[in-house]
Design an enzyme around this catalytic site. Sequence first.
Site, short mmCIF file in Angstrom:
data_model
loop_
_atom_site.label_atom_id
_atom_site.label_comp_id
_atom_site.label_asym_id
_atom_site.label_seq_id
_atom_site.Cartn_x
_atom_site.Cartn_y
_atom_site.Cartn_z
N TYR A 64 0.66 -1.34 -0.01
CA TYR A 64 0.11 0.16 -0.14
C TYR A 64 0.92 1.26 0.06
CZ TYR A 64 -4.33 -2.23 -0.34
OH TYR A 64 -5.40 -2.88 -0.50
N HIS A 74 -5.37 -2.50 6.99
CA HIS A 74 -4.77 -3.59 6.00
C HIS A 74 -3.88 -4.45 7.01
CE1 HIS A 74 -6.28 -2.18 2.47
NE2 HIS A 74 -6.10 -0.92 2.59
#
Length: 744
Positions: free
Chosen positions: A271, A424
Amino acid sequence: MTKNITTLQILICCIFLCLNTMAQEHPSLILTKKGVQKIRAELGNVPLFDATLQQLKEEIDAEINLGIDTPVPKDYSGGYTHERHKRNMVVMQQAGVLYQILEDEKYAEYVKDMLMQYEAMYKTLPLHPKTRSYARGKLFWQCLNDSNWLVYVSQAYDCIYDYLDKAERKKLEKNLFRPFADHISVDSPQFYQRVHNHSTWGNAAVGMIGLVMNDQELIDRALYGIKGVNLDKTAKDDDGGFLNKDGKAGFLANIEEPFSPDGYYNEGPYYQRYAMYPFLIFAEGLHNVKPELKIFEYKDGVLLKSIDALLNLSDADGDFFPLNDGQKGMSFYNNALVTAVDISYYFGNQDPGLLSIAAKQNKVLLDDSGLAVALGVKNGKALPFEKKSINLSDGPNGKQGGVGILRSEGLELVFKYASQGSSHGHYDKLSYSFYENGDEVLQDYGLARFVNIEQKGGGNYLKENKTWAKQTIAHNTVVLNEQSHYQGKYDIGSKYHPSLYVFDSAKENIQIVSAKETNAYPGTEMHRTMAIIKQDGFEKPFMLDILKISSDSTNQYDLPFYFMGQVVSTNIDYEAPKTLEALGNGYGYQHLWLEGSGTTEDENTKFSWLENGRFYTLTSATNNNDEFKFVRIGANDPEFNLRREAGLILRRKDTQNTLFVSTVESHGSYSPVSELALNSNSNIKELKVIFDSAAYTAIEIKDVKDGTSIFILANTNASKDANHKLKINDKDYEWSGSYYFNKQ
């Protein structure tokens, strides 16, 4: 006197008019007038830049020949309308660049025509018909993708700004750009008012179109967030994570909070790669249009530091380590990393190592930074980008754990002791993965998702991401009583993090990383120490793993090893069931088939496998009645969403305090051409715990030629200046620092 005042007023007005005209110069966001002139002057003389330009020209000419399609939105990720609008945003940005560099009006006309189609559509466009997102977009099913679109299209608008007449610009800004920016910000605070990669895209989108339009309100909204907005405390994002409630929002907050001083991004490298494009492209725009902000100096230059950190979070092939939610195979060949490498080189210290990565990427940005990189490559300035052992702290102040990477002779040990990592994050404290020459030896599973494959859940996260990939048993770390760390709950995991005990990569013969975790299970401390050791008599360095657990209760401990490759041999006496059953009922255990089970009788348990022409051996110091479980991922997965990969679980029951000690060796080779196996046996004869107390743990490693080495860890005092003295088997050991290692 009146005449003089009037003249002065006229002069002042002229000055302000000139200043305003200068402020409105276009392009100025990413490309600049001065930069474009320099690029045009170098055309034909810089091979890497010229090749990138030619390839782009061919692609965009082909798109223009196909005509313009702006379909009514209806699909999830991977569907036609989603992918068409996604393609349109990139094509517009690229066509705008071609117009500026080549001065061919067909590219400007193409962008103009497409923008006018979007203007006609957007002013009456409802929310996207797909309702799954916590923040629905209009062109796309979520505001995130709408923000992607505006980040790219703002660059296209900047490039053709002067090609459009005043009425056309007013029409686009009134009916398309301003309403678009308002929707992803004011209308969607649950998306925009956060510290998260989603919001970074939103902030950049609003800010970049604000810079092009010279709209200070939008620029401030981008930098500092929307003032006076309260969010529902129960709101969740698409990934199940709770939204930010502490009032921190805007682009600067998204730099301040997720990045550690070392440049590690708390959501993980996958990410970080995704977020780096909006971080860096908006920063470049701010640098060009608002240089007084000194954006590349913000938080001690962390944006540029983060690029070096991100490159170090990749293996020998350039693939990013799949920490937290991460898709395997994502690498520095991604376009976002082309942006990162070029901007880092141009705005940083012009590290020649970055030029070697740019040469491998074989493309550059078509702007000032890309030209500088291409010139550097042309002029022979490139040097190898050397990845060394590194410890990257986590948290805004570097006090929330981190990731330690040990590298030696092609081996890479990735030890994760980081914070939860936002929504996440995975529940995998003190986990690790192990690589050789870019190939996985002991793996981290990564995410459970088929990105942009519509047939698989619309290309979005699958339910197995939560039921398997995030759970502790999916990782190479210890599980107590078949329950995940922090009970597998985000709100608990977000409160805590492991702490670094020691990191030392300075020695030639041993590198070490060690950390403690005290909150994954209440009343239990886990202390894991991992080392890469180079020793005479061994073909390659080997890994030593010591996991010490102290608990106020009796527990069942499971320690998995997710090996990659084919089983070669083991001394475990096991039985294979005639009918497969799942290993457990929850916390990821329901997704593991039990393929074999046995108990240990030897003090050392051996397990060898073969992968990519190399042999690997796991040696574990085991107790009587320790159990080994051969498992395979894929139970309770009727849609085949999970990879069918194997693992080995060491189980220790009815135990309070305990110690797991293992080594992993890389050795020998096998050629399917010559059908010759070389050095296929382990070089470790015996692995033994020779002392263990609250204060010290000592391990003896004996090789097949009876060479012996001793490793001793001081468990409670990591000071480099501390002096230690310990008697083991009538022999005295003295040393300074947190650990002792020596071959006898």
